[in-house]
Scaffold this active site. Sequence first.
Site, PDB file in Angstrom:
ATOM      1  N   GLN A 208      66.371 -18.120  -1.399  1.00  0.00           N
ATOM      2  CA  GLN A 208      67.209 -18.463  -0.251  1.00  0.00           C
ATOM      3  C   GLN A 208      67.273 -17.276   0.714  1.00  0.00           C
ATOM      4  OE1 GLN A 208      70.777 -19.297  -2.656  1.00  0.00           O
ATOM      5  NE2 GLN A 208      71.919 -17.898  -1.335  1.00  0.00           N
TER       6      GLN A 208
ATOM      7  N   TRP B 110      95.811  -3.920   3.976  1.00  0.00           N
ATOM      8  CA  TRP B 110      94.725  -3.228   3.270  1.00  0.00           C
ATOM      9  C   TRP B 110      95.089  -3.156   1.804  1.00  0.00           C
ATOM     10  CZ3 TRP B 110      89.981  -1.386   4.651  1.00  0.00           C
ATOM     11  CH2 TRP B 110      89.314  -0.628   3.683  1.00  0.00           C
TER      12      TRP B 110
ATOM     13  N   MET C  95      97.999   0.851  11.995  1.00  0.00           N
ATOM     14  CA  MET C  95      97.951   1.267  10.588  1.00  0.00           C
ATOM     15  C   MET C  95      99.263   1.928  10.165  1.00  0.00           C
ATOM     16  SD  MET C  95      93.968   2.526  10.215  1.00  0.00           S
ATOM     17  CE  MET C  95      93.971   3.640  11.611  1.00  0.00           C
ATOM     18  N   THR C  96     100.268   1.097   9.992  1.00  0.00           N
ATOM     19  CA  THR C  96     101.623   1.561   9.667  1.00  0.00           C
ATOM     20  C   THR C  96     101.767   1.778   8.162  1.00  0.00           C
ATOM     21  OG1 THR C  96     102.242  -0.783   9.860  1.00  0.00           O
ATOM     22  CG2 THR C  96     102.794   0.662  11.699  1.00  0.00           C
ATOM     23  N   TYR C  97     100.950   2.643   7.631  1.00  0.00           N
ATOM     24  CA  TYR C  97     100.983   3.055   6.226  1.00  0.00           C
ATOM     25  C   TYR C  97     100.310   4.417   6.140  1.00  0.00           C
ATOM     26  CZ  TYR C  97      96.656   0.358   6.895  1.00  0.00           C
ATOM     27  OH  TYR C  97      95.492  -0.162   7.405  1.00  0.00           O
TER      28      TYR C  97
ATOM     29  N   GLU D  73      88.797   6.470  13.475  1.00  0.00           N
ATOM     30  CA  GLU D  73      89.886   7.348  13.043  1.00  0.00           C
ATOM     31  C   GLU D  73      89.503   8.810  13.284  1.00  0.00           C
ATOM     32  OE1 GLU D  73      91.226   6.295   9.070  1.00  0.00           O
ATOM     33  OE2 GLU D  73      90.755   4.196   9.417  1.00  0.00           O
TER      34      GLU D  73
END
Length: 620
Positions: free
Chosen positions: A325, A600, A460-462, A394
């Site tokens: 495939q 995440w 990205m509030t961590y 980042e």
Amino acid sequence: MTTRPDPHPRRRRPGSRTVAALTALLLPLAALVGLATPAQAATSATATYTKVSDWGTGFEGKWTVKNTGTTALDSWTVEWDFPSGTAVTSGWDADITGSGTHWTAKNKSWNGTLAAGASISFGFNGSGAGAPSGCKLNGASCDGGPSVPGDNPPSAPGTPTASDITNTSVKLSWSAATDDKGVKNYDVLRGGTKVATVTGTTYTNTGLSAGTDYSYTVQARDTADQTGPVSGARAVRTTGSTDPGNPGPGAKVKLGYFTEWGVYGRNYHVKNLVTSGSASKITHINYSFGNVTGGKCTMGDSYAAIERAYTADQSVDGVADTWDQSLRGNFNQLRKLKAKNPNIKVLWSFGGWTWSGGFGQAMQNPAAFAQSCYDLVEDPRWADVFDGIDLDWEYPNACGLSCDTSGPAVFKNMMQAMRAKFGANNLVTAAVTADASAGGKIDSVDYAGAAPYMDWFNVMTYDFFGAFSAQGPTAPHSPLTSYPGIPKAGFNSAEAIAKFKAQGVPAKKLLLGIGFYGRGWTGVTQSAPGGTATGAAPGTYEAGIEDYKVLKNSCPATGTVGGTAYAHCGTNWWSYDTPATIASKMAWANQQSLGGAFFWDFTGDTTNGELVTAINSGLG
């Protein structure tokens, strides 16, 4: 966020892995064995040809030899002619030789004997656009009779596009299929069921229900009434009112990151989204990560993405991959997931902590960078899998694993170039910093200038605090709000969201980030936040970090601070979100009119997806 050795280890790829994979050595045609004399007539055997795939500059072909007689076949030789300009370039499971336009394939030592009723296939890659003719099997006709086969089925049409969507109808358009004898018409399939047969390459489907998800594919039919492979699927949601169980276009985004490398040590596959119940509770998936290098978007791990073969029990639809495939791996499993859940959109995310270093070079020519990303995401082999692109740099004009000094406008320039290339029908998003400190990373970039070109920002509030500061003080890695004694001002979700709004980013384009993991220290004697430590707490995969599914049992929460949970067990101190704190955060996100939430990543959740459930229930 602070500048530290690794503020996002959960957003990086592991440094090394071991993959056991079989590879085939395809020898040059000149090195293959010479033409052999046919061993016997094959009036009780057939050979049929299929074009498996076509990528424009080449194609993959397959012959299948079947013993239709009542006695064993000792050997087989297939011969055919290609028109000038078409040739075999490599092959497998047969010794293939060519002389001018004539080609001969003879069995290997291990696959020549065919019992009655048995079949064997061999394949090859070719160049050119011609079809085989004059087929002979062991000197006789390949169809077991006097006629010569050669009418191939049509190719797959292009993935349909959708336009003029209303409460009850949608117009579909697709690029034409090709066939050596000519295409007669097209079958339009909705959810796998034929709803129409048309002679052109457009069709308007009427009589639909408002606010409902549909999935369309198209299949070509040639003049001999042979059907070819189906096109890629196009998900469509009609406009109009919806019910709570079927959210409409204005509903909240519920997005999760699927990590490419999770299929190895973590043994987390696309099927887990189904078995956990998470697939029915999300709206979007970010597939992470593609690389950014040499000024271009590039594939990350091609084995995991497109090559890894899945068995029936591992596959989303219970169907095993085959050796021949055209697409396997995570991409094919995501395709199957979308067929079952047409409301889910998938974005390919590029960068992440480890692979952000290439953005600066890429942005020396934004248009060329956007073109490279578009060419990869929209590759015809998997274009139907992806609904857009996510950029995880980042950080622009700031320091992460490396430092960028491109200036405040660089992010806006990147998103503008992406939107210009990907157009209005694809999603264009980005993961962005949550550092709201004075003069911090949010202040370093013109995010408001980028907003018109973007669908949303994954804030990205961590990872605000963690054992990358080995001696502490202990603090929650994902605080919603500030609290007395917080180690650094501006390091919390509420202030990050407020700063983006103050810049001019619309609230509906901001998503609140949730970590499905905890960060922890060891050598801690104080139960409340603010204690000293001696280093990172041990973790399953990495010191200082652990999945929620482990922590909920090994170190249950003992308190909350800043809107998130913490736990003190023995000499270890952890912070992480629970279903209860997630519910509170989702209520806050709704109060702030945010576009939704993301997390995440899927692998940190329980087998029954209790954190995804909390996000889904909390956002409504």
